[in-house]
Enzyme design. Sequence first.
Site, PDB file in Angstrom:
ATOM      1  N   GLU A   1      15.368 -30.180  54.408  1.00  0.00           N
ATOM      2  CA  GLU A   1      15.787 -30.949  55.584  1.00  0.00           C
ATOM      3  C   GLU A   1      15.102 -32.309  55.701  1.00  0.00           C
ATOM      4  OE1 GLU A   1      16.866 -27.395  58.669  1.00  0.00           O
ATOM      5  OE2 GLU A   1      14.757 -27.873  58.499  1.00  0.00           O
TER       6      GLU A   1
HETATM    7  C1  TNX Z   1      16.014 -24.336  58.800  1.00  0.00           C
HETATM    8  S1  TNX Z   1      15.502 -22.885  56.361  1.00  0.00           S
HETATM    9  C2  TNX Z   1      14.736 -24.656  58.389  1.00  0.00           C
HETATM   10  C3  TNX Z   1      13.615 -24.423  59.299  1.00  0.00           C
HETATM   11  C4  TNX Z   1      14.047 -23.768  60.581  1.00  0.00           C
HETATM   12  C5  TNX Z   1      15.108 -22.752  60.283  1.00  0.00           C
HETATM   13  C6  TNX Z   1      15.533 -21.940  61.442  1.00  0.00           C
HETATM   14  C7  TNX Z   1      14.700 -24.172  56.101  1.00  0.00           C
HETATM   15  C8  TNX Z   1      14.274 -24.407  54.742  1.00  0.00           C
HETATM   16  N1  TNX Z   1      14.437 -25.017  57.112  1.00  0.00           N
HETATM   17  O1  TNX Z   1      12.957 -25.638  59.561  1.00  0.00           O
HETATM   18  O2  TNX Z   1      12.942 -23.168  61.164  1.00  0.00           O
HETATM   19  O3  TNX Z   1      16.230 -23.438  59.780  1.00  0.00           O
HETATM   20  O4  TNX Z   1      16.369 -20.891  61.038  1.00  0.00           O
END
Ligand code: TNX
Length: 510
Positions: A315
């Site tokens: 992300e």
């Molecule tokens: C996505 S999964 C994220 C996290 C959040 C999560 C909540 C991932 C690699 N990154 O920052 O906590 O969704 O489900």
Amino acid sequence: MIPVPAEVRPAAAADFTIDHGTAIRTAPGSAAARRVGEHLAALLRPATGYALPVGEETGTIALLLDGAGDPDGFPGDEADPERDGFVDGDEGYRLEIGAAGVTVRAAAPAGLFAAVQTLRQLLPAAIDAPGPQLGDWVLPGGRIVDRPRFAYRGVMLDIARHFFTVDELKSYIDALVQFKINHLHLHLTDDQGWRLEIDGWPRLTEVSGGAGTGVDGTGPGYLTRAGYADLVAYAAERFVTIVPEIDMPGHVNAAQVAYPELTADGAAVAVRTDTEVGYSSLVAGKEETYAFIEDVVREVAALTPGPYLHIGGDEAQATTAEDYRTFIQRVLPLVAKYGKRVVGWHEMAGVELPETAVPQFWGVAATDEGTARAAANGSKVIMSPADRAYLDMKYTAASPLGLDWAGLIDVEQAYGWDPADRLPGVGEEHVLGVEAPLWSETLRSLADVRTMTFPRLPAVAEIGWSPRATHDWESFRHRLAAFAPRWRNQGIAFHPSPEIPWVQEVSRGS
Ligand code: TNX
């Protein structure tokens, strides 16, 4: 039993009863086997009240190391039970229960430990009670030959959004190993908090592990170096490898709060305890960035005996594609320099990776080009598809805890997939294993963590361990039902999923 063993052959009239005279004999000269024996004794003593001495001389429960087996013989013919059908890999074992005793053979102590978890599940649920119980401690006669399908079977816990203490993490490990989970990935840093003490960068934990750094202003909390080392050792005694994650280049607001020189303009940033993602980034074009990361990587690597260091990489919406590539290409050799193998969320596979790097797929899409390319280039992949393996998704729309961006995940949804079938280009030989991540935005207590973990984690654990041919929802849901009294006896909160015909009471032999 969960995960269901590779091969089970019951034998009538060959039950073994543990009684006041039972002792545990462990492989001569092996301190590790001795510790597994002590672990078994410690599991059995509270409920049985028996002494269960552990030694190398005598005992009707034998935990033996025998590396001379023939891995190709699996699952074994019956000709020579001492030699045939020996399982390969460190975690394989062979368990024989007869009227005169119990014999476990494994090539390595990890296999003995796996067999101990099987033995625990073969005993009545009352064995898990914290104090003396009346009962016949009967192990059903027969033979089990078992080994894992995948080497890596993990759980991730996010201790950045909400912190959990060393004691809570130890107790979590105790619950996980019963399902033959062998990796615990700790998400140690994020926008809200930084939860591992780093030499030379004290403000990371003084400030960003302080009060008000959890989601909604909870906290404080962080692992001291000594606390982390204690946890790593506790895990290792239970054949669990800790996989530490330092998330970068995104999810770094807490680091930037503590050290504003890590931002683009050096200006102070505000503490964030909301649950937005994708707004913070380390600066790919600044040398301070890599000096910081090298210190952190060196320290985390030195504290971590396991082979992996997880660099996040997810992300990174606040990092340009070009900066992301520059950044990952700088960090990959740094991790290698300190002797660790890189794991990263699958976005990392958008950058060309060495074949030792492990992408962790957390998507919900049907395909992922980068992960498939990495697999074709020789990388092994950890499978954590969010719509199946995410323990932080709600069970139903009515679940008080959890999120729902990847959908609702009941037990059947958690069980109904195959890691070697999930992504085009990522087949059986490319899969290192499975991991069930638990993000903690909505979780404030260990009871919350357990309620999201159980009963779904056993589904992921079975998918990771048991042969594909054993996959069967009807069988699984009935076997899972038997864990209700075990979890009650262990004081482990779980979600009473209505799909499971939960066993309400323990029926006792006497
Ligand atoms: C996505 S999964 C994220 C996290 C959040 C999560 C909540 C991932 C690699 N990154 O920052 O906590 O969704 O489900």
